[in-house]
Design a protein around this motif. Structure first.
Motif, short mmCIF file in Angstrom:
data_model
loop_
_atom_site.label_atom_id
_atom_site.label_comp_id
_atom_site.label_asym_id
_atom_site.label_seq_id
_atom_site.Cartn_x
_atom_site.Cartn_y
_atom_site.Cartn_z
N SER A 170 0.85 -1.20 0.04
CA SER A 170 0.04 0.01 -0.06
C SER A 170 0.90 1.09 0.13
O SER A 170 2.05 1.19 0.44
N GLU A 171 0.27 2.30 -0.28
CA GLU A 171 1.06 3.46 -0.51
C GLU A 171 1.65 3.99 1.00
O GLU A 171 2.73 4.44 1.01
N ASP A 172 0.86 3.57 2.15
CA ASP A 172 1.44 4.14 3.63
C ASP A 172 2.51 3.02 3.95
O ASP A 172 3.53 3.55 4.51
N ASP A 173 2.24 1.66 3.62
CA ASP A 173 3.39 0.78 3.88
C ASP A 173 4.70 1.15 3.14
O ASP A 173 5.77 0.82 3.68
N HIS A 174 4.50 1.34 1.69
CA HIS A 174 5.56 1.81 0.97
C HIS A 174 6.45 3.18 1.22
O HIS A 174 7.62 3.08 1.65
N ALA A 175 5.68 4.09 1.86
CA ALA A 175 6.26 5.15 2.68
C ALA A 175 6.94 4.91 3.75
O ALA A 175 8.14 5.60 4.32
N LYS A 176 6.30 3.97 4.78
CA LYS A 176 6.92 3.58 6.03
C LYS A 176 8.30 2.93 5.85
O LYS A 176 9.04 2.95 6.60
N SER A 244 4.82 12.70 -3.61
CA SER A 244 4.48 11.67 -4.45
C SER A 244 4.95 11.76 -5.79
O SER A 244 4.66 12.76 -6.73
N VAL A 245 5.80 10.94 -6.36
CA VAL A 245 6.46 10.97 -7.85
C VAL A 245 6.25 9.47 -8.32
O VAL A 245 6.23 8.52 -7.61
N ASN A 246 5.94 9.58 -9.65
CA ASN A 246 5.62 8.45 -10.39
C ASN A 246 4.72 7.32 -9.88
O ASN A 246 4.90 6.47 -9.95
N GLY A 247 3.69 8.01 -9.04
CA GLY A 247 2.74 7.13 -8.53
C GLY A 247 3.14 6.44 -7.22
O GLY A 247 2.30 5.66 -6.66
N ARG A 248 4.23 6.76 -6.69
CA ARG A 248 4.58 6.08 -5.21
C ARG A 248 5.31 7.34 -4.48
O ARG A 248 5.81 8.27 -4.91
N PRO A 249 5.09 6.80 -2.97
CA PRO A 249 5.77 8.10 -2.05
C PRO A 249 7.24 7.99 -2.39
O PRO A 249 8.02 7.03 -2.59
N ALA A 250 7.92 9.10 -2.12
CA ALA A 250 9.39 9.47 -2.19
C ALA A 250 9.89 10.49 -1.13
O ALA A 250 8.90 10.97 -0.48
N LEU A 251 11.19 10.65 -0.91
CA LEU A 251 11.54 11.74 0.10
C LEU A 251 12.15 12.57 -0.70
O LEU A 251 13.23 12.19 -1.27
N ALA A 252 12.15 14.01 -0.32
CA ALA A 252 13.07 14.90 -0.92
C ALA A 252 13.72 15.41 0.31
O ALA A 252 13.03 15.78 1.42
N ILE A 253 14.97 15.25 0.09
CA ILE A 253 16.05 15.47 1.54
C ILE A 253 16.89 16.33 0.84
O ILE A 253 17.26 16.53 -0.26
N THR A 254 17.97 16.92 1.58
CA THR A 254 19.38 17.49 1.41
C THR A 254 20.42 16.78 2.32
O THR A 254 20.09 16.32 3.44
N VAL A 255 21.46 16.51 1.65
CA VAL A 255 22.62 16.06 2.22
C VAL A 255 23.75 16.80 1.96
O VAL A 255 24.07 17.09 0.85
N GLN A 260 18.05 16.43 -2.98
CA GLN A 260 17.94 15.13 -3.71
C GLN A 260 16.67 14.53 -3.52
O GLN A 260 16.04 14.77 -2.64
N LEU A 261 16.13 13.57 -4.37
CA LEU A 261 14.95 12.76 -4.28
C LEU A 261 15.36 11.31 -4.29
O LEU A 261 16.17 10.82 -4.85
N VAL A 262 14.82 10.71 -3.21
CA VAL A 262 15.16 9.25 -3.03
C VAL A 262 13.89 8.49 -2.86
O VAL A 262 12.92 8.81 -2.33
N THR A 263 13.95 7.49 -3.77
CA THR A 263 12.65 6.53 -3.80
C THR A 263 13.19 5.13 -3.83
O THR A 263 14.16 5.22 -4.16
N ILE A 264 12.57 4.13 -3.63
CA ILE A 264 12.62 2.76 -3.61
C ILE A 264 11.74 1.76 -4.34
O ILE A 264 10.88 2.23 -4.94
N ASP A 265 12.40 0.87 -4.88
CA ASP A 265 11.63 -0.23 -5.16
C ASP A 265 11.50 -1.31 -4.26
O ASP A 265 12.29 -1.66 -3.64
N VAL A 266 10.46 -2.43 -4.28
CA VAL A 266 9.99 -3.15 -3.19
C VAL A 266 9.76 -4.53 -3.80
O VAL A 266 9.15 -4.36 -4.78
#
Length: 288
Positions: A170-176, A244-255, A260-266
């Protein structure tokens, strides 16, 4: 306020679909917008009374122009500094996402995987999977035979199969899961990190030569754990912002002050792909 010309008004009803098509074919929203702009110019210069199906006409124009652009883009991407990743784009800018196939073909990992396809394979795959066009219609668009398009579709499916057998969260589980990964890295919790990652996880970083980033993919659970914890230990992280990018949650952060934008595949409940886009030229379509 001026009333739009009828030709422009009619074109605008198709714009979201055309942008979604061009983006899936190119992996670049900037290029997709250029292609759709060209299609608009073509449309306004066409005798529309002779076009019985505007959607089919515009789909053909966008597909053919995107294929021409993709063939030249592949040469530039081979000379790119470090791994080339697609441009992440706000979910609501990419047209209809009414079906599972539309969502799957827009997922960041899928757009990245499609780079391994030839341009004709990619076109057939997108038109068939995302838009449900019959092979006969795809053959007309590509000026090919239906038999050839069927072979291209089968070949594309085989090439992408290993990367698309997904256990969908789910979107929430993906984000978690994404937030848990970042939190474990920031806490230096290597055991927790290892538990979140698949054995063959791969991490990609795209700096495009503009900012410092890993020049090669980081492969394997121990290597990714070490990379993530060392990165956090060396550089200050800003507060993450969920987008929300490309239909999935992602995180915008600074390092270390670099956005940068960080997203994952599961896969099967664990992270098996991590994508960090640092190239500032590719962050213009991330939600603000």
């Amino acid at each position: 306020m001026e009333t739009p010309e009828p030709a422009t008004e009619q074109f605008e009803t198709h714009r979201p679909l055309l942008l979604g098509l061009a983006y899936r074919l190119l992996g670049s929203m900037g290029d997709a917008e250029d292609i759709v702009h060209d299609a608009h110019l073509r449309w306004t210069g066409t005798e529309r009374a002779q076009v019985p199906d505007p959607r089919a006409f515009l789909t053909t124009v966008v597909t053919r122009r995107a294929l021409d652009r993709l063939k030249s883009a592949r040469v530039a991407r081979e000379a790119y500094t470090g791994p080339w990743l697609p441009e992440p784009v706000a979910t609501d800018a990419l047209g209809p996402l009414d079906t599972a196939a539309q969502r799957d073909t827009l997922a960041y990992a899928t757009v990245h995987l499609m780079e391994r396809l030839s341009p004709p394979e990619r076109a057939v795959f997108v038109l068939r999977e995302a838009f449900g066009l019959p092979l006969g219609e795809i053959a007309r668009i590509l000026d090919a035979t239906e038999t050839n398009c069927r072979q291209l579709h089968l070949r594309a499916g085989r090439r992408l199969a290993a990367g698309r057998d997904r256990f969908t969260l789910s979107e929430d589980d993906h984000a978690k899961l994404l937030a848990g990964f970042l939190e474990a890295a920031q806490n230096g919790d290597q055991a927790r990190l290892a538990d979140l990652l698949s054995e063959d996880v791969v991490a990609w970083s795209d700096g495009g030569g503009k900012v410092r980033a890993a020049l090669w993919p980081i492969e394997g659970r121990p290597q990714v754990v070490a990379f993530a914890t060392n990165l956090v230990a060396r550089y200050p992280f800003g507060s993450p912002r969920r987008v929300s990018v490309n239909g999935r949650p992602a995180l915008a952060i600074t390092v270390d002050g670099v956005g940068q934008l960080v997203t994952i595949d599961v896969s099967e409940g664990r992270i098996d792909g991590i994508y960090a886009v640092l190239n500032p030229d590719k962050l213009g379509h991330v939600p603000g």
